[in-house]
Motif scaffolding. Structure first.
Motif, mmCIF file in Angstrom:
data_model
loop_
_atom_site.group_PDB
_atom_site.id
_atom_site.type_symbol
_atom_site.label_atom_id
_atom_site.label_comp_id
_atom_site.label_asym_id
_atom_site.label_seq_id
_atom_site.Cartn_x
_atom_site.Cartn_y
_atom_site.Cartn_z
ATOM 1 N N TYR A 149 -11.685 53.287 62.031
ATOM 2 C CA TYR A 149 -11.034 53.342 60.726
ATOM 3 C C TYR A 149 -10.917 54.789 60.250
ATOM 4 N N ALA A 150 -12.015 55.525 60.328
ATOM 5 C CA ALA A 150 -12.025 56.923 59.876
ATOM 6 C C ALA A 150 -11.053 57.769 60.695
ATOM 7 N N ALA A 151 -11.045 57.569 62.007
ATOM 8 C CA ALA A 151 -10.146 58.345 62.867
ATOM 9 C C ALA A 151 -8.681 58.076 62.515
ATOM 10 N N LEU A 152 -8.335 56.816 62.305
ATOM 11 C CA LEU A 152 -6.943 56.487 62.002
ATOM 12 C C LEU A 152 -6.521 56.963 60.619
ATOM 13 N N VAL A 153 -7.390 56.794 59.642
ATOM 14 C CA VAL A 153 -7.063 57.247 58.285
ATOM 15 C C VAL A 153 -6.919 58.769 58.259
ATOM 16 N N ALA A 154 -7.707 59.450 59.078
ATOM 17 C CA ALA A 154 -7.622 60.908 59.162
ATOM 18 C C ALA A 154 -6.409 61.368 59.976
ATOM 19 N N GLY A 155 -5.685 60.418 60.565
ATOM 20 C CA GLY A 155 -4.505 60.768 61.343
ATOM 21 C C GLY A 155 -4.830 61.235 62.752
ATOM 22 N N TRP A 156 -5.947 60.773 63.297
ATOM 23 C CA TRP A 156 -6.387 61.167 64.629
ATOM 24 C C TRP A 156 -6.551 59.926 65.511
ATOM 25 N N PRO A 157 -5.439 59.335 65.982
ATOM 26 C CA PRO A 157 -5.525 58.102 66.770
ATOM 27 C C PRO A 157 -6.246 58.271 68.105
ATOM 28 N N GLU A 158 -6.356 59.505 68.589
ATOM 29 C CA GLU A 158 -7.077 59.746 69.834
ATOM 30 C C GLU A 158 -8.545 59.345 69.719
ATOM 31 N N GLY A 159 -9.028 59.273 68.478
ATOM 32 C CA GLY A 159 -10.409 58.871 68.235
ATOM 33 C C GLY A 159 -10.707 57.482 68.769
ATOM 34 N N ILE A 160 -9.700 56.616 68.807
ATOM 35 C CA ILE A 160 -9.895 55.262 69.345
ATOM 36 C C ILE A 160 -10.338 55.348 70.805
ATOM 37 N N ALA A 161 -9.675 56.189 71.570
ATOM 38 C CA ALA A 161 -10.017 56.327 72.994
ATOM 39 C C ALA A 161 -11.445 56.832 73.163
ATOM 40 N N ILE A 162 -11.848 57.764 72.334
ATOM 41 C CA ILE A 162 -13.207 58.311 72.434
ATOM 42 C C ILE A 162 -14.238 57.242 72.095
ATOM 43 N N VAL A 163 -14.000 56.491 71.013
ATOM 44 C CA VAL A 163 -14.933 55.435 70.610
ATOM 45 C C VAL A 163 -15.054 54.387 71.710
ATOM 46 N N LEU A 164 -13.925 53.960 72.264
ATOM 47 C CA LEU A 164 -13.958 52.932 73.314
ATOM 48 C C LEU A 164 -14.588 53.457 74.604
ATOM 49 N N ALA A 165 -14.369 54.719 74.909
ATOM 50 C CA ALA A 165 -14.995 55.292 76.106
ATOM 51 C C ALA A 165 -16.513 55.343 75.944
ATOM 52 N N ILE A 166 -16.974 55.774 74.780
ATOM 53 C CA ILE A 166 -18.416 55.830 74.534
ATOM 54 C C ILE A 166 -19.020 54.429 74.617
#
Length: 184
Positions: A119-136
């Motif tokens: 949620y924070a990554a998307l609201v901040a406009g950083w969709p790449e954060g999804i990949a990092i969260v899922l990889a972790i």
């Protein structure tokens, strides 16, 4: 329209909190989760029918930011267990799929953190954060997914199935909640 969107989002958040009360996977939890989902769908339709959040006063956008964030974190747990319960219905491996939750300990807390980060990554406009969260998450859960020390009543397929269904449901919920704020 702003008041209606905020009211429906607040109602969904109240339902999300209430959905934690019944037994996990119970019919009552599924019904409450369905109502919560219906509120969120109504908010989405209202935002699509209008101009989204474009033109909203900053204070109302901030209220929606907080409500949708709380909804993303809180509502994802009951929704995920409801989807898992629905996936188990009529399944001959239901017992092993349910027991797979014992192998994947800490799922509720990990899911809440996952939804908060997405949620924070998307609201901040950083969709790449999804990949990092899922990889972790995938790397952290890999040993549990492949562990030979699982109870006899739990198949590796049931553990993997639970992981995939739970992760997809959780991520889609967080993305949907964040999408409310990105609607222009």
């Amino acid at each position: 329209m702003t008041a209606l969107v905020l009211s429906l989002t607040a109602a969904a958040l109240v339902l999300a909190v209430l959905a934690w009360v019944p037994k996990s996977g119970s019919t009552l939890e599924i019904v409450i989760s369905g109502l919560m989902l219906a509120c969120l769908a109504a908010v989405g339709v209202l935002l699509l029918a209008g101009h989204g959040v474009h033109g909203w006063a900053e204070r109302w956008w901030n209220v929606l930011l907080l409500l949708a964030g709380g909804l993303a974190v809180t509502g994802g747990g009951p929704l995920t267990t409801s989807v898992l319960a629905l996936a188990d219905r009529g399944n001959t491996r239901a017992q092993s799929t349910q027991k797979a939750g014992e192998v994947l300990r800490g799922g509720a807390l990990i899911g809440a953190l996952e939804r908060m980060a997405i949620y924070a990554a998307l609201v901040a406009g950083w969709p790449e954060g999804i990949a990092i969260v899922l990889a972790i998450k995938g790397l952290a859960r890999y040993p549990e997914l492949r562990s030979p020390d699982q109870p006899a009543s739990v198949t590796p397929q049931a553990v993997a199935e639970r992981f995939i269904i739970g992760t997809f449901t959780s991520v889609l919920w967080a993305v949907t909640c964040a999408g409310l704020l990105r609607s222009h």
